[in-house]
Scaffold this motif. Structure first.
Motif, mmCIF file in Angstrom:
data_model
loop_
_atom_site.group_PDB
_atom_site.id
_atom_site.type_symbol
_atom_site.label_atom_id
_atom_site.label_comp_id
_atom_site.label_asym_id
_atom_site.label_seq_id
_atom_site.Cartn_x
_atom_site.Cartn_y
_atom_site.Cartn_z
ATOM 1 N N GLU A 157 -62.891 10.515 56.884
ATOM 2 C CA GLU A 157 -62.732 11.601 57.674
ATOM 3 C C GLU A 157 -61.520 12.413 57.483
ATOM 4 O O GLU A 157 -61.665 13.621 57.635
ATOM 5 N N THR A 158 -60.448 11.561 57.211
ATOM 6 C CA THR A 158 -59.296 12.428 56.979
ATOM 7 C C THR A 158 -59.403 13.030 55.441
ATOM 8 O O THR A 158 -58.876 14.265 55.317
ATOM 9 N N LEU A 159 -60.098 12.615 54.656
ATOM 10 C CA LEU A 159 -60.252 13.022 53.207
ATOM 11 C C LEU A 159 -61.443 14.403 53.435
ATOM 12 O O LEU A 159 -61.126 15.199 52.796
ATOM 13 N N ALA A 160 -62.314 14.206 54.363
ATOM 14 C CA ALA A 160 -63.206 15.424 54.377
ATOM 15 C C ALA A 160 -62.395 16.546 55.157
ATOM 16 O O ALA A 160 -62.880 17.723 54.854
ATOM 17 N N CYS A 161 -61.518 16.323 56.066
ATOM 18 C CA CYS A 161 -60.664 17.357 56.759
ATOM 19 C C CYS A 161 -59.985 17.946 55.590
ATOM 20 O O CYS A 161 -59.763 19.387 55.506
ATOM 21 N N ILE A 186 -69.298 22.901 53.185
ATOM 22 C CA ILE A 186 -70.534 22.589 53.766
ATOM 23 C C ILE A 186 -70.596 20.705 53.724
ATOM 24 O O ILE A 186 -70.957 20.131 54.710
ATOM 25 N N HIS A 187 -70.234 20.446 52.535
ATOM 26 C CA HIS A 187 -70.404 18.722 52.251
ATOM 27 C C HIS A 187 -69.174 18.198 52.892
ATOM 28 O O HIS A 187 -69.384 16.781 53.396
ATOM 29 N N ALA A 188 -68.303 18.736 53.247
ATOM 30 C CA ALA A 188 -66.897 18.161 54.078
ATOM 31 C C ALA A 188 -67.287 17.979 55.457
ATOM 32 O O ALA A 188 -66.994 17.050 56.058
ATOM 33 N N ILE A 189 -67.960 19.074 55.934
ATOM 34 C CA ILE A 189 -68.380 18.886 57.246
ATOM 35 C C ILE A 189 -69.618 17.784 57.472
ATOM 36 O O ILE A 189 -69.732 17.212 58.488
ATOM 37 N N ALA A 190 -70.543 17.829 56.470
ATOM 38 C CA ALA A 190 -71.460 16.769 56.599
ATOM 39 C C ALA A 190 -71.012 15.315 56.532
ATOM 40 O O ALA A 190 -71.404 14.603 57.350
ATOM 41 N N VAL A 191 -70.245 15.158 55.715
ATOM 42 C CA VAL A 191 -69.344 13.831 55.609
ATOM 43 C C VAL A 191 -68.599 13.442 56.740
ATOM 44 O O VAL A 191 -68.570 12.353 57.283
ATOM 45 N N LEU A 192 -67.846 14.582 57.356
ATOM 46 C CA LEU A 192 -67.233 14.353 58.792
ATOM 47 C C LEU A 192 -68.312 14.131 59.773
ATOM 48 O O LEU A 192 -67.985 12.959 60.589
ATOM 49 N N THR A 193 -69.394 14.597 59.817
ATOM 50 C CA THR A 193 -70.422 14.446 60.802
ATOM 51 C C THR A 193 -71.088 12.945 60.632
ATOM 52 O O THR A 193 -71.367 12.119 61.632
ATOM 53 N N LEU A 194 -71.418 12.659 59.539
ATOM 54 C CA LEU A 194 -72.123 11.505 59.022
ATOM 55 C C LEU A 194 -71.585 10.240 58.552
ATOM 56 O O LEU A 194 -72.226 9.284 58.298
ATOM 57 N N GLY A 195 -70.327 10.555 58.355
ATOM 58 C CA GLY A 195 -69.689 9.220 57.294
ATOM 59 C C GLY A 195 -69.528 7.919 58.092
ATOM 60 O O GLY A 195 -69.291 7.034 57.571
ATOM 61 N N ARG A 196 -69.471 8.106 59.405
ATOM 62 C CA ARG A 196 -69.107 6.876 60.164
ATOM 63 C C ARG A 196 -70.644 5.908 60.110
ATOM 64 O O ARG A 196 -70.523 4.776 60.042
ATOM 65 N N ARG A 197 -71.617 6.606 60.501
ATOM 66 C CA ARG A 197 -72.996 6.068 60.324
ATOM 67 C C ARG A 197 -73.336 5.528 58.900
ATOM 68 O O ARG A 197 -74.223 4.750 58.904
ATOM 69 N N PHE A 198 -73.070 6.400 58.075
ATOM 70 C CA PHE A 198 -73.597 6.253 56.593
ATOM 71 C C PHE A 198 -72.331 6.327 55.440
ATOM 72 O O PHE A 198 -72.203 7.187 54.856
ATOM 73 N N PRO A 199 -71.498 5.462 55.708
ATOM 74 C CA PRO A 199 -70.151 5.379 54.863
ATOM 75 C C PRO A 199 -70.583 5.664 53.145
ATOM 76 O O PRO A 199 -69.893 6.192 52.549
ATOM 77 N N GLY A 200 -71.480 4.814 52.802
ATOM 78 C CA GLY A 200 -71.704 4.896 51.297
ATOM 79 C C GLY A 200 -72.457 6.164 51.011
ATOM 80 O O GLY A 200 -71.846 6.780 49.917
ATOM 81 N N PRO A 201 -73.375 6.560 51.370
ATOM 82 C CA PRO A 201 -74.000 7.554 51.018
ATOM 83 C C PRO A 201 -72.827 9.019 51.358
ATOM 84 O O PRO A 201 -72.661 9.853 50.417
ATOM 85 N N LEU A 250 -69.748 8.920 50.944
ATOM 86 C CA LEU A 250 -68.690 8.879 49.822
ATOM 87 C C LEU A 250 -69.330 9.604 48.576
ATOM 88 O O LEU A 250 -68.658 10.284 47.764
ATOM 89 N N SER A 251 -70.624 9.040 48.343
ATOM 90 C CA SER A 251 -71.459 9.803 47.220
ATOM 91 C C SER A 251 -71.285 11.266 47.251
ATOM 92 O O SER A 251 -71.069 11.758 46.447
ATOM 93 N N ILE A 252 -71.712 11.821 48.517
ATOM 94 C CA ILE A 252 -71.791 13.265 48.616
ATOM 95 C C ILE A 252 -70.153 13.706 48.686
ATOM 96 O O ILE A 252 -70.031 14.903 48.044
ATOM 97 N N PHE A 253 -69.164 13.142 49.277
ATOM 98 C CA PHE A 253 -67.911 13.744 49.091
ATOM 99 C C PHE A 253 -67.500 13.629 47.908
ATOM 100 O O PHE A 253 -66.814 14.625 47.260
ATOM 101 N N LEU A 254 -67.690 12.562 46.870
ATOM 102 C CA LEU A 254 -66.938 12.550 45.402
ATOM 103 C C LEU A 254 -68.058 13.697 44.604
ATOM 104 O O LEU A 254 -67.463 14.195 43.885
ATOM 105 N N GLY A 255 -69.204 13.873 44.982
ATOM 106 C CA GLY A 255 -69.924 14.754 44.218
ATOM 107 C C GLY A 255 -69.437 16.248 44.481
ATOM 108 O O GLY A 255 -69.434 16.927 43.774
ATOM 109 N N SER A 256 -68.992 16.371 45.693
ATOM 110 C CA SER A 256 -68.766 17.835 46.157
ATOM 111 C C SER A 256 -67.302 18.113 45.357
ATOM 112 O O SER A 256 -66.962 19.138 45.173
ATOM 113 N N LEU A 257 -66.499 17.154 45.281
ATOM 114 C CA LEU A 257 -65.218 17.313 44.685
ATOM 115 C C LEU A 257 -65.362 17.809 43.234
ATOM 116 O O LEU A 257 -64.707 18.551 42.618
#
Length: 124
Positions: free
Chosen positions: A6-10, A44-59, A61-68
């Protein structure tokens, strides 16, 4: 781990906004479009990760790293890096696609939070 994601997404969202602002007010030529595209995808992907990261941490993280990877390769191009660096963007895009497919799979196989455990638990 969820708090870190969540911190990294912000922080990612803040960087995306800064990149978009630089594209709108300080860049010229093709750099404008690279910054706009990178910023849009990253935000867009930071918001998605922030929204869904707690429920689906593995996916997430993949989305987060890919967006970076995707966005930062475009930012690098905008700042004058060699054009060959543009070949890195598809790696990030692939990681984002993989993360979204993984998340779709996880969402389709997870229990419905509305259904009680006794309705779905076959061991009782």
């Amino acid at each position: 781990m969820a708090r870190r994601i969540e911190t990294l997404a912000c922080l990612s969202a803040a960087i995306a906004i800064a990149a978009g602002a630089f594209g709108a007010h300080g860049a010229s030529g093709p750099a404008v479009e690279w910054l706009k595209t990178g910023g849009s995808y990253q935000l867009i992907h930071a918001i998605a990760v922030l929204t869904l990261g707690r429920r689906f941490p593995g996916p997430a993280l993949s989305i987060f790293l890919g967006s970076l990877i995707f966005s930062f390769s475009l930012y690098a191009l905008a700042l004058g890096a060699p054009r060959v660096l543009g070949a890195v963007a598809p790696i990030g895009g692939s990681a984002m696609i993989l993360g979204w497919l993984w998340m779709a799979y996880r969402a389709s196989t997870s229990r419905n939070s509305v259904t009680s455990a006794s309705d779905t638990d076959l061991s009782t």
